[in-house]
Scaffold this motif. Structure first.
Motif, PDB file in Angstrom:
ATOM      1  N   THR A   5      43.484  24.052  -3.120  1.00 19.19           N
ATOM      2  CA  THR A   5      43.843  22.960  -3.889  1.00 19.19           C
ATOM      3  C   THR A   5      45.464  22.737  -3.508  1.00 19.19           C
ATOM      4  O   THR A   5      45.825  21.803  -3.003  1.00 19.19           O
ATOM      5  CB  THR A   5      43.455  22.644  -5.173  1.00 19.19           C
ATOM      6  OG1 THR A   5      41.748  22.865  -5.578  1.00 19.19           O
ATOM      7  CG2 THR A   5      43.939  21.499  -5.861  1.00 19.19           C
ATOM      8  N   LEU A   6      46.126  23.871  -3.894  1.00 22.07           N
ATOM      9  CA  LEU A   6      47.687  23.925  -3.697  1.00 22.07           C
ATOM     10  C   LEU A   6      47.945  23.420  -2.342  1.00 22.07           C
ATOM     11  O   LEU A   6      48.916  22.652  -1.904  1.00 22.07           O
ATOM     12  CB  LEU A   6      48.071  25.117  -4.195  1.00 22.07           C
ATOM     13  CG  LEU A   6      47.829  25.513  -5.732  1.00 22.07           C
ATOM     14  CD1 LEU A   6      48.460  26.892  -6.004  1.00 22.07           C
ATOM     15  CD2 LEU A   6      48.735  24.601  -6.503  1.00 22.07           C
ATOM     16  N   ASP A   8      46.135  21.876   0.026  1.00 23.33           N
ATOM     17  CA  ASP A   8      45.785  20.590   0.477  1.00 23.33           C
ATOM     18  C   ASP A   8      46.595  19.589  -0.102  1.00 23.33           C
ATOM     19  O   ASP A   8      47.444  18.570   0.352  1.00 23.33           O
ATOM     20  CB  ASP A   8      44.585  20.095  -0.504  1.00 23.33           C
ATOM     21  CG  ASP A   8      43.299  20.576   0.515  1.00 23.33           C
ATOM     22  OD1 ASP A   8      43.239  21.019   1.492  1.00 23.33           O
ATOM     23  OD2 ASP A   8      42.325  20.647  -0.249  1.00 23.33           O
ATOM     24  N   GLU A   9      47.174  19.870  -1.447  1.00 23.05           N
ATOM     25  CA  GLU A   9      48.592  19.013  -1.889  1.00 23.05           C
ATOM     26  C   GLU A   9      49.728  19.307  -1.338  1.00 23.05           C
ATOM     27  O   GLU A   9      50.269  18.151  -0.931  1.00 23.05           O
ATOM     28  CB  GLU A   9      48.803  19.356  -3.576  1.00 23.05           C
ATOM     29  CG  GLU A   9      47.767  19.225  -4.414  1.00 23.05           C
ATOM     30  CD  GLU A   9      47.846  19.724  -5.716  1.00 23.05           C
ATOM     31  OE1 GLU A   9      48.813  20.178  -6.105  1.00 23.05           O
ATOM     32  OE2 GLU A   9      46.963  19.295  -6.682  1.00 23.05           O
ATOM     33  N   ARG A  13      51.665  16.241   0.669  1.00 21.69           N
ATOM     34  CA  ARG A  13      53.047  15.723   0.415  1.00 21.69           C
ATOM     35  C   ARG A  13      54.031  15.960   1.859  1.00 21.69           C
ATOM     36  O   ARG A  13      54.760  15.061   1.963  1.00 21.69           O
ATOM     37  CB  ARG A  13      53.516  16.646  -0.756  1.00 21.69           C
ATOM     38  CG  ARG A  13      54.700  16.272  -1.239  1.00 21.69           C
ATOM     39  CD  ARG A  13      55.058  17.100  -2.686  1.00 21.69           C
ATOM     40  NE  ARG A  13      54.844  18.411  -2.538  1.00 21.69           N
ATOM     41  CZ  ARG A  13      53.874  18.826  -3.209  1.00 21.69           C
ATOM     42  NH1 ARG A  13      52.955  18.283  -3.750  1.00 21.69           N
ATOM     43  NH2 ARG A  13      53.717  20.345  -3.277  1.00 21.69           N
ATOM     44  N   ASP A  84      54.986  26.313  -4.238  1.00 17.96           N
ATOM     45  CA  ASP A  84      55.698  24.862  -3.830  1.00 17.96           C
ATOM     46  C   ASP A  84      57.211  25.264  -3.339  1.00 17.96           C
ATOM     47  O   ASP A  84      57.393  24.796  -2.530  1.00 17.96           O
ATOM     48  CB  ASP A  84      55.526  23.888  -4.866  1.00 17.96           C
ATOM     49  CG  ASP A  84      56.148  22.669  -4.294  1.00 17.96           C
ATOM     50  OD1 ASP A  84      55.544  21.998  -3.336  1.00 17.96           O
ATOM     51  OD2 ASP A  84      57.105  22.396  -4.878  1.00 17.96           O
ATOM     52  N   ASN A 176      59.804  14.737  -5.403  1.00 15.45           N
ATOM     53  CA  ASN A 176      58.616  15.549  -5.129  1.00 15.45           C
ATOM     54  C   ASN A 176      58.323  16.822  -5.626  1.00 15.45           C
ATOM     55  O   ASN A 176      57.200  17.374  -5.469  1.00 15.45           O
ATOM     56  CB  ASN A 176      58.175  15.173  -3.730  1.00 15.45           C
ATOM     57  CG  ASN A 176      57.973  13.900  -3.097  1.00 15.45           C
ATOM     58  OD1 ASN A 176      57.127  13.027  -3.559  1.00 15.45           O
ATOM     59  ND2 ASN A 176      58.806  13.537  -2.032  1.00 15.45           N
TER      60      ASN A 176
END
Length: 179
Positions: A5-6, A8-9, A13, A84, A176
């Motif tokens: 999921t991370l 994909d995010e 972005r 991130d 972001n």
């Protein structure tokens, strides 16, 4: 939140292909620079860089290798923040931010010993994180994330001040990546 999921995010972005003239990273796709792609065996045009290769690079270089998967076992939201930050600033920078924040939050070593800020998330960093979380709980996890984001935000400001061309990216970085 799991690493898939991370990833994909981050890909959502970062977007697809880009080659901004002010970006020292040169051609990128899915947030992976050409230099990183080349170092990991991709020799084609970055416009054709496969998403699956990007996903594998993110998982290996920005999650598993720096030890953030182990952080996720203790504090998943902290691990997500570190991932991130690693994608945008490098895994070592993210690991160093964690160590610096834990050192600043240990009440002059009353809670656990200071860490050597070597940017490597190993057993001592994980033990300090565990001790911090045992003492501070979920509220502590939120405070730790604020500390990590403060360090990240300061770094973005310094990058823009040091190299005016980076001002082209500062708003997006803050919008972001922080908060």
């Amino acid at each position: 939140m799991d690493i898939s999921t991370l990833i994909d995010e981050v890909i959502a972005r970062e977007g697809g292909y880009g080659n901004h003239p002010a970006d020292r990273g040169g051609p990128t796709k899915f947030g992976i620079t050409q230099a990183v792609a080349r170092a990991n065996g991709f020799m084609g045009d970055m416009r054709t860089f496969p998403r699956g290769v990007a996903e594998a690079i993110y998982r290996r270089l920005y999650w598993e290798k720096p030890g953030f998967a182990f952080v996720a076992e203790l504090a998943p939201k902290v691990a997500a923040e570190l991932f991130d930050t690693a994608v945008n600033m490098g895994p070592g920078t993210a690991g160093g931010f964690l160590q610096r924040a834990l050192n600043a939050l240990n009440r002059n070593e009353a809670d656990y010993p200071d860490l050597k800020v070597d940017q490597s998330v190993g057993a001592k960093t994980l033990a300090a994180l565990g001790a911090f979380l045992k003492l501070r709980g979920k509220a502590g996890e939120r405070v730790l994330i604020v500390a990590l984001e403060a360090l990240q935000g300061e770094r973005y400001m310094a990058l823009a001040e040091k190299r005016p061309a980076n001002e082209a990216f500062l708003y997006g970085w803050l919008a972001n990546r922080i908060g």
